[in-house]
Design an enzyme around this catalytic site. Structure first.
Site, PDB file in Angstrom:
ATOM      1  N   ASN A 171       0.670  -1.037   0.174  1.00 23.84           N
ATOM      2  CA  ASN A 171       0.033  -0.046   0.123  1.00 23.84           C
ATOM      3  C   ASN A 171       0.917   1.477   0.122  1.00 23.84           C
ATOM      4  O   ASN A 171       2.396   1.191  -0.114  1.00 23.84           O
ATOM      5  CB  ASN A 171      -0.490   0.307   1.127  1.00 23.84           C
ATOM      6  CG  ASN A 171      -0.161  -0.431   2.915  1.00 23.84           C
ATOM      7  OD1 ASN A 171       0.430   0.696   2.815  1.00 23.84           O
ATOM      8  ND2 ASN A 171      -0.279  -1.471   2.957  1.00 23.84           N
ATOM      9  N   ASP A 192      -4.683  -5.963   4.653  1.00 27.29           N
ATOM     10  CA  ASP A 192      -5.438  -6.516   5.119  1.00 27.29           C
ATOM     11  C   ASP A 192      -5.569  -8.299   4.493  1.00 27.29           C
ATOM     12  O   ASP A 192      -6.297  -8.929   5.464  1.00 27.29           O
ATOM     13  CB  ASP A 192      -7.147  -6.106   4.865  1.00 27.29           C
ATOM     14  CG  ASP A 192      -7.454  -4.691   6.183  1.00 27.29           C
ATOM     15  OD1 ASP A 192      -6.897  -4.864   7.055  1.00 27.29           O
ATOM     16  OD2 ASP A 192      -8.117  -4.202   5.379  1.00 27.29           O
ATOM     17  N   LYS A 227       8.679 -17.713  -9.554  1.00 23.28           N
ATOM     18  CA  LYS A 227       7.557 -16.752 -10.540  1.00 23.28           C
ATOM     19  C   LYS A 227       6.838 -17.381 -11.365  1.00 23.28           C
ATOM     20  O   LYS A 227       6.465 -18.029 -12.330  1.00 23.28           O
ATOM     21  CB  LYS A 227       8.985 -15.587 -11.068  1.00 23.28           C
ATOM     22  CG  LYS A 227       8.197 -14.578 -12.119  1.00 23.28           C
ATOM     23  CD  LYS A 227       9.819 -13.895 -12.564  1.00 23.28           C
ATOM     24  CE  LYS A 227       8.442 -12.600 -13.396  1.00 23.28           C
ATOM     25  NZ  LYS A 227      10.138 -11.871 -14.168  1.00 23.28           N
ATOM     26  N   PHE A 241      -4.757   3.796  14.161  1.00 21.35           N
ATOM     27  CA  PHE A 241      -4.779   4.644  12.997  1.00 21.35           C
ATOM     28  C   PHE A 241      -6.301   4.434  12.461  1.00 21.35           C
ATOM     29  O   PHE A 241      -6.018   3.288  12.418  1.00 21.35           O
ATOM     30  CB  PHE A 241      -3.695   4.962  12.411  1.00 21.35           C
ATOM     31  CG  PHE A 241      -2.960   5.745  13.075  1.00 21.35           C
ATOM     32  CD1 PHE A 241      -1.782   5.386  13.515  1.00 21.35           C
ATOM     33  CD2 PHE A 241      -2.817   6.940  12.267  1.00 21.35           C
ATOM     34  CE1 PHE A 241      -0.623   6.273  14.578  1.00 21.35           C
ATOM     35  CE2 PHE A 241      -1.121   7.648  12.457  1.00 21.35           C
ATOM     36  CZ  PHE A 241      -0.524   7.376  13.639  1.00 21.35           C
ATOM     37  N   LYS A 272     -13.852   1.090  15.179  1.00 20.41           N
ATOM     38  CA  LYS A 272     -12.241   0.960  15.339  1.00 20.41           C
ATOM     39  C   LYS A 272     -12.386   0.589  16.752  1.00 20.41           C
ATOM     40  O   LYS A 272     -11.654  -0.293  17.252  1.00 20.41           O
ATOM     41  CB  LYS A 272     -11.712   1.452  14.568  1.00 20.41           C
ATOM     42  CG  LYS A 272     -10.813   0.471  14.244  1.00 20.41           C
ATOM     43  CD  LYS A 272      -9.652   1.668  12.920  1.00 20.41           C
ATOM     44  CE  LYS A 272      -8.593   0.454  12.420  1.00 20.41           C
ATOM     45  NZ  LYS A 272      -8.059   1.270  11.508  1.00 20.41           N
ATOM     46  N   LYS A 313     -11.650  -2.580  18.706  1.00 21.61           N
ATOM     47  CA  LYS A 313     -10.839  -2.971  18.745  1.00 21.61           C
ATOM     48  C   LYS A 313      -9.880  -3.218  19.772  1.00 21.61           C
ATOM     49  O   LYS A 313      -9.151  -3.110  20.342  1.00 21.61           O
ATOM     50  CB  LYS A 313      -9.864  -2.861  17.745  1.00 21.61           C
ATOM     51  CG  LYS A 313     -10.455  -2.771  16.532  1.00 21.61           C
ATOM     52  CD  LYS A 313      -9.296  -2.565  14.896  1.00 21.61           C
ATOM     53  CE  LYS A 313     -10.628  -3.157  14.057  1.00 21.61           C
ATOM     54  NZ  LYS A 313      -9.630  -3.455  12.751  1.00 21.61           N
TER      55      LYS A 313
END
Ligand SMILES: Cc1cc2nc3c(=O)[nH]c(=O)nc-3n(C[C@H](O)[C@H](O)[C@H](O)COP(=O)(O)O)c2cc1C
Length: 398
Positions: free
Chosen positions: A209, A278, A288, A323, A337, A341
Site C-alpha cells: 500500500n 488486510d 515466479k 490509526f 474501530k 478493537k
C-alpha cells in the site's frame, strides 16, 4: 525547573540582541547552564564579555578555533545541550538554516545538532513577511523546529508591524515547557509499527500500500527524544533508521504480528502506525508466476491477522493506540474501530485529501478516545503531529 539542563543560546545580529542578555539571566535564575554562541554580527550589538560574565561560561564565536576538547566545537556544543534557542533569530540565520547553510559557528552548530531547536525571530516586518523568510520559517517547522512567533508593535526601525521579538517571559516559558517534557517517558517502553506491509505473491511480486512509514518513524523519533525505550517494528520503507531505537525489520503482516507478540507483554504502550495489509495471497508460490495462454490471472486472497484487534483482546495494562486511515465517514469509522478493537486512542486521518496522509510530510488528524474527540489537529508536519500524539500518550499513561 531548569536545573540540570544545558541550553545553547544562539544570538544573531538583530537590534534585539540586548534582550538575549535578559533571556540568559532568566534561564540561569531558573537553574539552567547557558552556553552562548554569537554570530559575528551579534558581537556588534552586545559584547561576548557581557554574556561571559553573566553565564560564567566561555562564549563561542569562532568556527575556526583551537579547542582543547577532543571533539570539534560545532559538533560537541550540541552534544552537551538539551535544547538550542536562537534568540533573537535574524532573517539571515533563519534563511540560512532552512537551506542547510553552515558558514559560521552558529549555523554549523544548528546543522549538526540533534536536540530540539527553537527560533525566536526578530526583524523588520518587511523582512519577516518576505516570501523567502516565510518559506524558510515553514521549512524550519517542517524540519520539526519550533518557532516562537514574533509579536506586533513598534519596531526598532520606527515602523509598526510584526517582527518584534516575543516577550522574554514567553520565550522562557516555551523553554521550560520543551525541556520539561523532554524526558517524560523515561522508564517507559513503547512499541511502534510503521510502513506498509508487503504480502508476497511470488518471489518477485507483492501486494502493498502507499504508506511511507513517515508517521511511525516520526513517532519513534519523538519517543526516543523523550526518553522512552522504543522498539520500531518496520515494514519496508525508504527512510533512514532512527537513532537509538530497537529496530526490527519485517516484511509482511504475519512477521509483524510475530515480532509484536515478542514485545507486547513487557511494554507500556503500542502505537500501531503501520498500514498492515488486510489481505494476503492465499497460496504464495515459491517460483515466479509466468504469463499463461489466456493472458488473465486471478489471485485468491485470504484475511491477514488483525494484529491490533488481537492486542486489544489480550492487553492488560498496555495503552493501545491505533490509526484509522479512511476515505469516507472518518469519525464514524474511527469510533467503531476504537470500540471493536478495544483501543485507548485512535488517530483518524482522511487519506482521500490531497497533500496530507500517505507519502506526504504533512497530515491533519483527529484524535479520539472511547468517549469521543480529544483533539482536532489541523494540517501540520508529521513531526509536529508525532509530538502531539506522544503528548496524548503521556496523558493516558499518567
Ligand atoms: C542596526 C542594525 C539592526 C539590525 N537588526 C536586525 C534585526 O532585528 N533582524 C534581522 O534579521 N536583521 C537585522 N539586521 C541585519 C543583520 O545584522 C544582518 O542581516 C546580518 O548579516 C545578520 O547576520 P547573522 O544572522 O549572522 O547574525 C540589523 C542590522 C543593523 C545594522
Amino acid at each position: 525547573m531548569l536545573k540540570g539542563k544545558t541550553i545553547i543560546l544562539g544570538v544573531s545580529g538583530s537590534i534585539a540582541a540586548y534582550k538575549a542578555v535578559d533571556i540568559a539571566r532568566r534561564l540561569i535564575r531558573d537553574g539552567a547552564t547557558v552556553k552562548v554562541v554569537m554570530t559575528s554580527s551579534a558581537t556588534k550589538f552586545v559584547t561576548p564579555l557581557t554574556f561571559r560574565t553573566l553565564t560564567k561560561q566561555s562564549v563561542a564565536t569562532e568556527l575556526f578555533t583551537e579547542n582543547s576538547k577532543s571533539k570539534i566545537c560545532h559538533i560537541s556544543l550540541s552534544d552537551e545541550a538539551d535544547i538550542i534557542l536562537v534568540a533573537p533569530a535574524t532573517a539571515n540565520i533563519i534563511n540560512k538554516t532552512a537551506n542547510g547553510v553552515a558558514d559560521d559557528l552558529l549555523s554549523t552548530t544548528l546543522l549538526a545538532a540533534d536536540v530540539p531547536i527553537i527560533f525566536a525571530p526578530a526583524m523588520n516586518s518587511k523582512m519577516y513577511l518576505s516570501e523567502a523568510t516565510q518559506k524558510s520559517l515553514n521549512r524550519l517547522k517542517a524540519f520539526g523546529f519550533r518557532v516562537i512567533e514574533p509579536t506586533l508593535g513598534e519596531l526598532a526601525c520606527g515602523e509598526e508591524g510584526v517582527g518584534r521579538l516575543a516577550e522574554v517571559d514567553t520565550i522562557v516559558e516555551v523553554i521550560k515547557f520543551e525541556t520539561a517534557k523532554e524526558k517524560d517517558l523515561k522508564n517507559r517502553s513503547v512499541v511502534v509499527t510503521a510502513g506498509g506491509t508487503r504480502e508476497e505473491i511470488d518471489p518477485v511480486r507483492y501486494i502493498s500500500n502507499r504508506s511511507s512509514g513517515k508517521m511511525g518513524y516520526a513517532i519513534a523519533n519523538e519517543l526516543t527524544k523523550r526518553g522512552a525505550k522504543t522498539t520500531l517494528i518496520s515494514a519496508p520503507t525508504y527512510l533512514p533508521t532512527p537513532q537509538n531505537v530497537n529496530f526490527i525489520s519485517v516484511s509482511n503482516a504475519s512477521d509483524m504480528q510475530r515480532e509484536m507478540l515478542q514485545y507486547f507483554d513487557k511494554c507500556d504502550a503500542v502505537i500501531m502506525a503501520a498500514a498492515v495489509a488486510d489481505f494476503t495471497p492465499a497460496e504464495p508460490v515459491s517460483k515466479k508466476i509466468k504469463r499463461n495462454k489466456t493472458g488473465n490471472f486471478s489471485l485468491k486472497l485470504k484475511s491477514n491477522p488483525d494484529i491490533i484487534k488481537e492486542l486489544g483482546r489480550i492487553k492488560k495494562k498496555q495503552i493501545l493506540i491505533g490509526f484509522a486511515a479512511e476515505t469516507e465517514d472518518l469519525i464514524e469509522n474511527a469510533r467503531k474501530k476504537i470500540e471493536e478493537k478495544n483501543l485507548d486512542l485512535i488517530i483518524a486521518n482522511d487519506v482521500s485529501k490531497p497533500e496530507i496522509g500517505f507519502e506526504e510530510d504533512f497530515n491533519e488528524v483527529t484524535i479520539l478516545n472511547k468517549k469521543g474527540i480529544v483533539k482536532k489537529v489541523p494540517r501540520m508536519t508529521k513531526r509536529e503531529i508525532a509530538r502531539i500524539i506522544v503528548d496524548k500518550l503521556v496523558d493516558v499513561l499518567d
